[in-house]
Design an enzyme around this catalytic site. Structure first.
Site, PDB file in Angstrom:
ATOM      1  N   ASP A  45      10.714  16.686  98.960  1.00 12.44           N
ATOM      2  CA  ASP A  45      11.628  15.540  99.015  1.00 12.44           C
ATOM      3  C   ASP A  45      11.343  14.715 100.273  1.00 12.44           C
ATOM      4  O   ASP A  45      11.437  13.488 100.258  1.00 12.44           O
ATOM      5  CB  ASP A  45      13.084  16.017  99.021  1.00 12.44           C
ATOM      6  CG  ASP A  45      13.544  16.459  97.635  1.00 12.44           C
ATOM      7  OD1 ASP A  45      12.939  16.009  96.642  1.00 12.44           O
ATOM      8  OD2 ASP A  45      14.496  17.251  97.560  1.00 12.44           O
ATOM      9  N   GLY A  46      11.004  15.412 101.356  1.00 13.51           N
ATOM     10  CA  GLY A  46      10.670  14.734 102.615  1.00 13.51           C
ATOM     11  C   GLY A  46       9.488  13.790 102.439  1.00 13.51           C
ATOM     12  O   GLY A  46       9.465  12.699 103.020  1.00 13.51           O
ATOM     13  N   HIS A  50       9.388   9.643 103.042  1.00 19.61           N
ATOM     14  CA  HIS A  50       8.356   8.910 103.789  1.00 19.61           C
ATOM     15  C   HIS A  50       7.755   7.805 102.923  1.00 19.61           C
ATOM     16  O   HIS A  50       7.593   6.679 103.378  1.00 19.61           O
ATOM     17  CB  HIS A  50       7.235   9.854 104.232  1.00 19.61           C
ATOM     18  CG  HIS A  50       7.557  10.634 105.462  1.00 19.61           C
ATOM     19  ND1 HIS A  50       8.295  11.803 105.429  1.00 19.61           N
ATOM     20  CD2 HIS A  50       7.245  10.415 106.756  1.00 19.61           C
ATOM     21  CE1 HIS A  50       8.418  12.255 106.669  1.00 19.61           C
ATOM     22  NE2 HIS A  50       7.793  11.442 107.492  1.00 19.61           N
ATOM     23  N   ASN A 122      18.596   8.789 101.700  1.00 16.13           N
ATOM     24  CA  ASN A 122      19.479   9.962 101.818  1.00 16.13           C
ATOM     25  C   ASN A 122      20.763   9.630 102.581  1.00 16.13           C
ATOM     26  O   ASN A 122      21.835   9.702 102.033  1.00 16.13           O
ATOM     27  CB  ASN A 122      18.785  11.105 102.553  1.00 16.13           C
ATOM     28  CG  ASN A 122      18.041  12.046 101.610  1.00 16.13           C
ATOM     29  OD1 ASN A 122      18.159  11.943 100.399  1.00 16.13           O
ATOM     30  ND2 ASN A 122      17.283  12.966 102.184  1.00 16.13           N
ATOM     31  N   GLU A 123      20.613   9.310 103.864  1.00 18.32           N
ATOM     32  CA  GLU A 123      21.805   9.096 104.682  1.00 18.32           C
ATOM     33  C   GLU A 123      21.483   8.491 106.034  1.00 18.32           C
ATOM     34  O   GLU A 123      20.337   8.430 106.450  1.00 18.32           O
ATOM     35  CB  GLU A 123      22.569  10.416 104.917  1.00 18.32           C
ATOM     36  CG  GLU A 123      21.987  11.360 105.958  1.00 18.32           C
ATOM     37  CD  GLU A 123      20.765  12.106 105.492  1.00 18.32           C
ATOM     38  OE1 GLU A 123      19.654  11.736 105.945  1.00 18.32           O
ATOM     39  OE2 GLU A 123      20.894  13.039 104.704  1.00 18.32           O
ATOM     40  N   ASP A 150      31.591  15.754 116.567  1.00 17.86           N
ATOM     41  CA  ASP A 150      30.132  15.752 116.755  1.00 17.86           C
ATOM     42  C   ASP A 150      29.477  14.501 116.187  1.00 17.86           C
ATOM     43  O   ASP A 150      28.518  13.997 116.746  1.00 17.86           O
ATOM     44  CB  ASP A 150      29.512  16.988 116.076  1.00 17.86           C
ATOM     45  CG  ASP A 150      29.716  18.248 116.919  1.00 17.86           C
ATOM     46  OD1 ASP A 150      30.352  18.145 117.983  1.00 17.86           O
ATOM     47  OD2 ASP A 150      29.231  19.326 116.504  1.00 17.86           O
ATOM     48  N   ALA A 185      32.203  18.356 112.416  1.00 18.89           N
ATOM     49  CA  ALA A 185      33.070  19.021 113.392  1.00 18.89           C
ATOM     50  C   ALA A 185      34.033  18.075 114.109  1.00 18.89           C
ATOM     51  O   ALA A 185      33.919  17.849 115.318  1.00 18.89           O
ATOM     52  CB  ALA A 185      32.218  19.795 114.412  1.00 18.89           C
TER      53      ALA A 185
HETATM   54  P1  NAP Z   1      13.369  18.516 106.840  1.00 18.76           P
HETATM   55  O1  NAP Z   1      14.081  19.021 108.043  1.00 18.76           O
HETATM   56  O2  NAP Z   1      12.036  19.033 106.474  1.00 18.76           O
HETATM   57  O3  NAP Z   1      14.337  18.565 105.543  1.00 18.76           O
HETATM   58  C1  NAP Z   1      15.437  19.325 105.444  1.00 18.76           C
HETATM   59  C2  NAP Z   1      15.553  19.815 104.009  1.00 18.76           C
HETATM   60  O4  NAP Z   1      16.252  18.842 103.228  1.00 18.76           O
HETATM   61  C3  NAP Z   1      14.227  20.085 103.295  1.00 18.76           C
HETATM   62  O5  NAP Z   1      14.341  21.302 102.609  1.00 18.76           O
HETATM   63  C4  NAP Z   1      14.135  18.907 102.345  1.00 18.76           C
HETATM   64  O6  NAP Z   1      13.381  19.187 101.193  1.00 18.76           O
HETATM   65  C5  NAP Z   1      15.584  18.739 101.980  1.00 18.76           C
HETATM   66  N1  NAP Z   1      15.955  17.465 101.357  1.00 18.76           N
HETATM   67  C6  NAP Z   1      15.552  16.200 101.684  1.00 18.76           C
HETATM   68  N2  NAP Z   1      16.173  15.314 100.889  1.00 18.76           N
HETATM   69  C7  NAP Z   1      16.965  16.019 100.040  1.00 18.76           C
HETATM   70  C8  NAP Z   1      17.848  15.661  98.988  1.00 18.76           C
HETATM   71  N3  NAP Z   1      18.059  14.381  98.665  1.00 18.76           N
HETATM   72  N4  NAP Z   1      18.510  16.649  98.338  1.00 18.76           N
HETATM   73  C9  NAP Z   1      18.341  17.934  98.674  1.00 18.76           C
HETATM   74  N5  NAP Z   1      17.524  18.342  99.655  1.00 18.76           N
HETATM   75  C10 NAP Z   1      16.838  17.380 100.338  1.00 18.76           C
HETATM   76  O7  NAP Z   1      13.244  16.918 106.981  1.00 18.76           O
HETATM   77  P2  NAP Z   1      12.700  15.913 105.883  1.00 18.76           P
HETATM   78  O8  NAP Z   1      11.974  16.637 104.821  1.00 18.76           O
HETATM   79  O9  NAP Z   1      12.060  14.786 106.613  1.00 18.76           O
HETATM   80  O10 NAP Z   1      14.078  15.386 105.273  1.00 18.76           O
HETATM   81  C11 NAP Z   1      14.976  14.628 106.041  1.00 18.76           C
HETATM   82  C12 NAP Z   1      16.329  15.015 105.552  1.00 18.76           C
HETATM   83  O11 NAP Z   1      16.684  16.283 106.078  1.00 18.76           O
HETATM   84  C13 NAP Z   1      17.451  14.122 106.013  1.00 18.76           C
HETATM   85  O12 NAP Z   1      17.543  12.959 105.221  1.00 18.76           O
HETATM   86  C14 NAP Z   1      18.645  15.038 105.885  1.00 18.76           C
HETATM   87  O13 NAP Z   1      19.290  14.880 104.643  1.00 18.76           O
HETATM   88  C15 NAP Z   1      18.066  16.434 105.918  1.00 18.76           C
HETATM   89  N6  NAP Z   1      18.692  17.183 107.006  1.00 18.76           N
HETATM   90  C16 NAP Z   1      19.516  18.200 106.663  1.00 18.76           C
HETATM   91  C17 NAP Z   1      20.217  18.908 107.639  1.00 18.76           C
HETATM   92  C18 NAP Z   1      21.136  19.997 107.224  1.00 18.76           C
HETATM   93  O14 NAP Z   1      21.212  20.286 106.011  1.00 18.76           O
HETATM   94  N7  NAP Z   1      21.854  20.611 108.143  1.00 18.76           N
HETATM   95  C19 NAP Z   1      20.046  18.571 108.987  1.00 18.76           C
HETATM   96  C20 NAP Z   1      19.187  17.523 109.305  1.00 18.76           C
HETATM   97  C21 NAP Z   1      18.524  16.828 108.294  1.00 18.76           C
HETATM   98  P3  NAP Z   1      11.773  19.328 101.240  1.00 18.76           P
HETATM   99  O15 NAP Z   1      11.497  20.651 101.840  1.00 18.76           O
HETATM  100  O16 NAP Z   1      11.432  19.258  99.784  1.00 18.76           O
HETATM  101  O17 NAP Z   1      11.226  18.183 102.043  1.00 18.76           O
HETATM  102 MN    MN Z   2      10.761  18.295 104.665  1.00 18.01          MN
END
Ligand code: NAP
Ligand code: MN
Length: 264
Positions: A45-46, A50, A122-123, A150, A185
């Site tokens: 998804d990441g 991109h 996403n957000e 937070d 939080a």
């Molecule tokens: P990452 O740290 O590698 O991604 C975090 C996880 O979120 C990965 O497992 C990614 O999937 C998954 N993900 C991304 N979009 C998703 C969606 N729409 N639905 C379900 N899971 C999703 O960083 P990244 O791959 O660049 O992704 C950035 C995203 O990470 C941000 O948009 C944010 O949503 C998420 N994030 C989550 C947390 C948390 O859950 N506490 C904290 C910070 C950021 P893949 O492994 O397939 O890439």
């Molecule tokens: Mn990722």
């Protein structure tokens, strides 16, 4: 038709990208990084996040499709084994398109005329570099609450399964043109009070954050992170723009939710 293949950059994804290129070239399609009609993202998804940010200037002309080389994704929902089927579909049939809502974020500064504008798939999250975030929240121009805690996460429906879900937000079907505000939080006691539950806002409702302390803020838009100061306000709403996904077969959203979070 022009296409572009984008890889996560690992060996497996790179190899799969090369196979897709070979197939599509045989079918007479042209690879164009500048003006693709379809962008095939290979990774997770990441990787699709991109890819999306690379084509913000031509969202109306570009459709996206994602193949996962790791776990099943929400955007990356094709398996590597299905790639032959996928390339035949891409080459031979006019494809259906499904649109998902995006989030518009407008950041205004105390010391600048022109605001910064971002689009999130996403957000957007808002935190402070030090101490708590203290911010008024206005909904549709009316003050709703003063938030202390937070931070805040404002997500799209398709982003609701990402960070938002980890914050206790609801999963929203991407056909709902909306955005969700989730707390990180919040401080709640006899002096400070916030609503405490996630809010889902419809199209044309704005959520305006007005920080009460001028501290350094950490803003994220999808995978991008920036440190910003002198922020006057952060305005979020459902964007006019949408992302287009190329659909070649049904894979209902709730089934993706089930397979991702519960299992078969
Ligand atoms: P990452 O740290 O590698 O991604 C975090 C996880 O979120 C990965 O497992 C990614 O999937 C998954 N993900 C991304 N979009 C998703 C969606 N729409 N639905 C379900 N899971 C999703 O960083 P990244 O791959 O660049 O992704 C950035 C995203 O990470 C941000 O948009 C944010 O949503 C998420 N994030 C989550 C947390 C948390 O859950 N506490 C904290 C910070 C950021 P893949 O492994 O397939 O890439
Ligand atoms: Mn990722």
């Amino acid at each position: 038709m022009n296409y572009f293949v984008r890889s996560r950059g690992d060996e497996t994804s790179d190899a799969l990208c090369q196979r897709i290129r070979n197939y599509l070239t045989e079918f007479g399609l042209t690879e164009s990084e500048e003006e693709p009609e379809i962008v095939i993202s290979v990774g997770g998804d990441g990787t699709l996040l991109h890819a999306f940010h690379g084509y913000l200037h031509r969202l109306e002309e570009t459709s996206f499709v994602g193949i996962h080389t790791g776990h099943l994704g929400f955007y990356a929902d094709w398996k590597p084994e299905e790639v032959e089927r996928l390339v035949i579909h891409i080459a031979k049939t006019p494809f259906q398109v499904v649109e998902y809502p995006l989030l518009e974020v407008v950041v205004r500064h105390l010391d600048a005329e022109e605001p910064d504008r971002y689009l999130a798939l996403n957000e957007c999250t808002v935190k402070t570099m030090e101490g708590s975030l203290v911010s008024n929240i206005e909904i549709k121009g009316e003050i709703f609450e003063t938030f202390r805690g937070d931070g805040l996460c404002i997500s799209t429906p398709s982003g609701s399964t990402a960070y938002n879900k980890a914050l206790g937000g609801a999963i929203l079907h991407p056909s709902l043109e909306s955005m969700q505000v989730a707390e990180m939080a919040s401080i709640n006691n006899r002096i400070y009070r916030t609503i405490g539950s996630p809010l889902v806002l419809p199209q044309h409702h704005t959520c305006l954050l007005k920080p009460l302390n001028n501290v350094e803020m950490q803003l994220t838009v999808d995978h991008y992170s920036m440190v910003d100061r002198n922020i006057q306000s952060i305005q979020c709403r459902v964007a006019e723009e949408k992302i287009r996904f190329a659909r070649f077969r049904p894979f209902p959203f709730w089934q993706r939710v089930k397979e991702s979070f519960i299992g078969d």
